[in-house]
Design a protein around this motif. Structure first.
Motif, mmCIF file in Angstrom:
data_model
loop_
_atom_site.group_PDB
_atom_site.id
_atom_site.type_symbol
_atom_site.label_atom_id
_atom_site.label_comp_id
_atom_site.label_asym_id
_atom_site.label_seq_id
_atom_site.Cartn_x
_atom_site.Cartn_y
_atom_site.Cartn_z
ATOM 1 N N ASN A 75 65.501 41.117 52.871
ATOM 2 C CA ASN A 75 65.858 40.765 54.252
ATOM 3 C C ASN A 75 64.638 40.473 55.121
ATOM 4 O O ASN A 75 64.665 40.662 56.339
ATOM 5 C CB ASN A 75 66.689 41.882 54.879
ATOM 6 N N HIS A 76 63.560 40.013 54.490
ATOM 7 C CA HIS A 76 62.351 39.676 55.249
ATOM 8 C C HIS A 76 62.707 38.691 56.369
ATOM 9 O O HIS A 76 63.378 37.671 56.127
ATOM 10 C CB HIS A 76 61.310 39.043 54.319
ATOM 11 N N PRO A 77 62.299 38.955 57.589
ATOM 12 C CA PRO A 77 62.744 38.132 58.726
ATOM 13 C C PRO A 77 62.230 36.700 58.712
ATOM 14 O O PRO A 77 62.696 35.883 59.516
ATOM 15 C CB PRO A 77 62.200 38.900 59.940
ATOM 16 N N HIS A 78 61.306 36.367 57.814
ATOM 17 C CA HIS A 78 60.784 34.999 57.757
ATOM 18 C C HIS A 78 61.441 34.161 56.661
ATOM 19 O O HIS A 78 61.009 33.022 56.433
ATOM 20 C CB HIS A 78 59.268 35.019 57.534
ATOM 21 N N ILE A 79 62.474 34.693 55.993
ATOM 22 C CA ILE A 79 63.066 33.965 54.858
ATOM 23 C C ILE A 79 64.580 33.932 54.988
ATOM 24 O O ILE A 79 65.230 34.979 55.076
ATOM 25 C CB ILE A 79 62.667 34.607 53.512
ATOM 26 N N TYR A 80 65.143 32.715 54.987
ATOM 27 C CA TYR A 80 66.586 32.514 55.063
ATOM 28 C C TYR A 80 67.045 31.559 53.960
ATOM 29 O O TYR A 80 66.337 30.604 53.604
ATOM 30 C CB TYR A 80 66.979 31.902 56.412
ATOM 31 N N PHE A 81 68.234 31.820 53.468
ATOM 32 C CA PHE A 81 68.936 30.890 52.590
ATOM 33 C C PHE A 81 70.059 30.251 53.410
ATOM 34 O O PHE A 81 70.635 30.908 54.285
ATOM 35 C CB PHE A 81 69.570 31.623 51.402
ATOM 36 N N ALA A 82 70.388 28.984 53.111
ATOM 37 C CA ALA A 82 71.481 28.340 53.844
ATOM 38 C C ALA A 82 72.266 27.411 52.930
ATOM 39 O O ALA A 82 71.684 26.725 52.084
ATOM 40 C CB ALA A 82 70.943 27.560 55.044
ATOM 41 N N GLN A 83 73.580 27.418 53.120
ATOM 42 C CA GLN A 83 74.467 26.475 52.445
ATOM 43 C C GLN A 83 75.450 25.915 53.480
ATOM 44 O O GLN A 83 75.552 26.431 54.598
ATOM 45 C CB GLN A 83 75.251 27.156 51.300
ATOM 46 N N LEU A 84 76.159 24.882 53.085
ATOM 47 C CA LEU A 84 77.123 24.244 53.966
ATOM 48 C C LEU A 84 78.452 24.999 53.942
ATOM 49 O O LEU A 84 78.852 25.536 52.911
ATOM 50 C CB LEU A 84 77.357 22.793 53.546
ATOM 51 N N LEU A 85 79.115 25.029 55.080
ATOM 52 C CA LEU A 85 80.445 25.606 55.149
ATOM 53 C C LEU A 85 81.358 24.895 54.150
ATOM 54 O O LEU A 85 81.361 23.670 54.048
ATOM 55 C CB LEU A 85 81.015 25.440 56.562
ATOM 56 N N GLY A 86 82.103 25.692 53.387
ATOM 57 C CA GLY A 86 83.061 25.124 52.444
ATOM 58 C C GLY A 86 82.507 24.820 51.083
ATOM 59 O O GLY A 86 83.223 24.318 50.216
ATOM 60 N N MET A 87 81.226 25.110 50.861
ATOM 61 C CA MET A 87 80.591 24.838 49.576
ATOM 62 C C MET A 87 79.724 26.016 49.151
ATOM 63 O O MET A 87 79.190 26.736 49.987
ATOM 64 C CB MET A 87 79.710 23.577 49.665
ATOM 65 N N SER A 88 79.610 26.200 47.834
ATOM 66 C CA SER A 88 78.692 27.186 47.241
ATOM 67 C C SER A 88 78.851 28.587 47.831
ATOM 68 O O SER A 88 77.872 29.285 48.077
ATOM 69 C CB SER A 88 77.238 26.710 47.377
ATOM 70 N N ASP A 89 80.099 28.999 48.006
ATOM 71 C CA ASP A 89 80.337 30.360 48.496
ATOM 72 C C ASP A 89 79.841 31.410 47.508
ATOM 73 O O ASP A 89 79.508 32.536 47.911
ATOM 74 C CB ASP A 89 81.838 30.567 48.754
ATOM 75 N N ASN A 90 79.786 31.046 46.240
ATOM 76 C CA ASN A 90 79.274 32.004 45.248
ATOM 77 C C ASN A 90 77.801 32.336 45.501
ATOM 78 O O ASN A 90 77.349 33.450 45.222
ATOM 79 C CB ASN A 90 79.453 31.463 43.831
ATOM 80 N N ILE A 91 77.060 31.385 46.056
ATOM 81 C CA ILE A 91 75.660 31.644 46.411
ATOM 82 C C ILE A 91 75.594 32.448 47.710
ATOM 83 O O ILE A 91 74.973 33.513 47.773
ATOM 84 C CB ILE A 91 74.870 30.326 46.547
ATOM 85 N N SER A 92 76.254 31.945 48.746
ATOM 86 C CA SER A 92 76.121 32.535 50.085
ATOM 87 C C SER A 92 76.559 33.992 50.124
ATOM 88 O O SER A 92 75.821 34.869 50.600
ATOM 89 C CB SER A 92 76.947 31.727 51.096
ATOM 90 N N PHE A 93 77.759 34.263 49.639
ATOM 91 C CA PHE A 93 78.326 35.590 49.830
ATOM 92 C C PHE A 93 77.735 36.619 48.869
ATOM 93 O O PHE A 93 77.658 37.808 49.209
ATOM 94 C CB PHE A 93 79.852 35.525 49.733
ATOM 95 N N ASN A 94 77.308 36.195 47.693
ATOM 96 C CA ASN A 94 76.637 37.133 46.795
ATOM 97 C C ASN A 94 75.238 37.471 47.292
ATOM 98 O O ASN A 94 74.805 38.620 47.211
ATOM 99 C CB ASN A 94 76.596 36.574 45.370
ATOM 100 N N LEU A 95 74.522 36.485 47.832
ATOM 101 C CA LEU A 95 73.218 36.779 48.426
ATOM 102 C C LEU A 95 73.360 37.719 49.615
ATOM 103 O O LEU A 95 72.599 38.686 49.760
ATOM 104 C CB LEU A 95 72.536 35.479 48.876
ATOM 105 N N ALA A 96 74.332 37.445 50.469
ATOM 106 C CA ALA A 96 74.535 38.286 51.653
ATOM 107 C C ALA A 96 74.878 39.717 51.260
ATOM 108 O O ALA A 96 74.412 40.672 51.901
ATOM 109 C CB ALA A 96 75.643 37.701 52.525
ATOM 110 N N HIS A 97 75.664 39.874 50.215
ATOM 111 C CA HIS A 97 76.040 41.211 49.753
ATOM 112 C C HIS A 97 74.818 42.013 49.323
ATOM 113 O O HIS A 97 74.799 43.246 49.433
ATOM 114 C CB HIS A 97 77.031 41.098 48.592
ATOM 115 N N HIS A 98 73.780 41.305 48.857
ATOM 116 C CA HIS A 98 72.557 41.970 48.409
ATOM 117 C C HIS A 98 71.461 41.916 49.473
ATOM 118 O O HIS A 98 70.276 42.006 49.156
ATOM 119 C CB HIS A 98 72.095 41.355 47.086
#
Length: 399
Positions: A323-346
């Protein structure tokens, strides 16, 4: 290339986490929509038919709103998009508010777009943790042909100089407001033949407003052969002038358009010849930013699993917190939820692009999503497979 290591408990195939925010009905609608837009015949003629129908004002807006728009957009207004923002945040995923209007030609529309972008910044004060970013395109607030003329270093006529001054005032007003609210604002990348003007404006705004922390971000499309070098140069400028570099890395959204124009106008394509070369520059840019992470705030906008895994592995090697404040991942709404929500969970910092705006005005964005999806057969196959697996899991499960 050796496969990167990721934490043992992080799996991008965890469909329960990936789709827990969607009901069975919503998941089935997503499945059939991806099925249609992955069809090669539909993907070839669909954008043409849609543009033609809109040109002749045929009544298809309702159909678009119930399908493509529903999948990839938050709504027609900021108020309509707010439930999507809150739904994402309930799953530890932030939002990138995007008034997704572009390519207009009217000063009244430009002023209206600027006001909508300012409203996005205002909305972050209501939900500061849920909306880490706002974003805009220069073509939402300035005429495309004017940006092209400036990028080509052509002399402006008197009225064009006034027009450009108004555009710069809009940009400055947006960035100044973001700075006052301590809110990240990103300037999206566009076509190469107008990008020089955009890059120059973005760098000036960073020099003005990124002195104590990053506020303004520029976007680097790494399918361009010159953007890794531009990133390195920009960081040198930032260090020399004492400001923090806001960086969003993407592969690029105008590939076919870029190659077609280069061919028609007989100049070398600014785009890498192979996807492998693009991937190489993208991953090299990620590494470069991590090596300078105290001077850079990095967002990687990607649906590429390997690039996400490479960044995660490099963060672990450098003992950088997820959760380093200088690093973010981003995906588009409606796509690649497997990336977004699994990363957020961790506990990684993750945000989804949440576009909104009138259906007709958002059509350029929606058509790019349809064309982009159909062009990436592997990704579409993966999206469909994961949704199918989750539906099957839910049928078997009692939880």
């Amino acid at each position: 290339m050796q496969e990167p290591n990721v934490p043992l408990n992080l799996s991008f195939d965890n469909t329960k986490l990936a789709f827990k925010h969607l009901s069975n009905k919503e998941l089935k609608k997503s499945y059939w929509l991806f099925k249609v837009i992955s069809n090669q015949v539909m993907s070839g003629v669909g954008p043409f038919l849609t543009k033609t129908a809109l040109f002749f004002r045929l009544p298809i807006s309702g159909l678009i709103k119930a399908t493509l728009f529903k999948q990839f957009c938050g709504g027609e207004t900021l108020e309509e998009a707010t439930p999507t923002v809150l739904r994402l945040f309930a799953n530890n995923v932030g939002s990138v508010l995007d008034y997704s209007v572009e390519g207009e030609e009217n000063e009244v529309v430009f002023d209206h777009s600027a006001q909508q972008i300012l409203k996005c910044i205002d909305k972050t004060m209501e939900f500061p943790d849920a909306i880490p970013f706002c974003v805009f395109k220069m073509t939402a607030i300035a005429r495309f042909s004017l940006l092209e003329k400036i990028s080509n270093k052509q002399e402006l006529k008197g009225y064009e100089q006034l027009e450009w001054q108004k555009a710069l005032e809009r940009v400055d007003m947006i960035c100044r407001t973001a700075s006052e609210f301590s809110q990240y604002i990103m300037i999206d990348a566009e076509e190469s033949w107008i990008q020089s003007a955009i890059d120059e404006v973005a760098l000036k705004m960073m020099e003005k407003y990124n002195v104590k922390k990053a506020i303004v971000f520029n976007t680097y499309q790494l399918y361009r052969t010159d953007k890794l070098a531009a990133l390195i140069t920009d960081l040198t400028i930032a260090k020399t002038h004492g400001f923090v570099l806001g960086v969003k890395l993407v592969r690029g959204a105008y590939l076919e358009k870029e190659r077609k124009r280069a061919l028609e106008n007989s100049y070398p394509s600014p785009i890498h010849h192979t996807k492998e070369d693009t991937d190489c520059d993208f991953n090299a840019s990620v590494s470069f930013c991590l090596e300078n992470i105290e001077d850079v705030i990095l967002m990687i906008g990607t649906h590429n699993l390997l690039s996400c895994e490479i960044l995660i592995e490099k963060m672990e090697q450098r003992q950088i917190a997820s959760n380093h404040p200088h690093i973010y991942f981003a995906q588009l709404l409606g796509m690649s939820d497997n990336i977004s929500f699994n990363l957020a969970h961790h506990h990684f910092n993750v945000a989804k692009y949440v576009p909104f705006g009138p259906v007709k005005s958002v059509m350029p964005y929606l058509l790019r999503r349809a064309e982009e999806n159909s062009a990436i057969a592997g990704q579409m196959g993966r999206e469909l497979k994961l949704i199918k697996l989750e539906l099957a899991r839910r049928e078997r499960s009692t939880d």
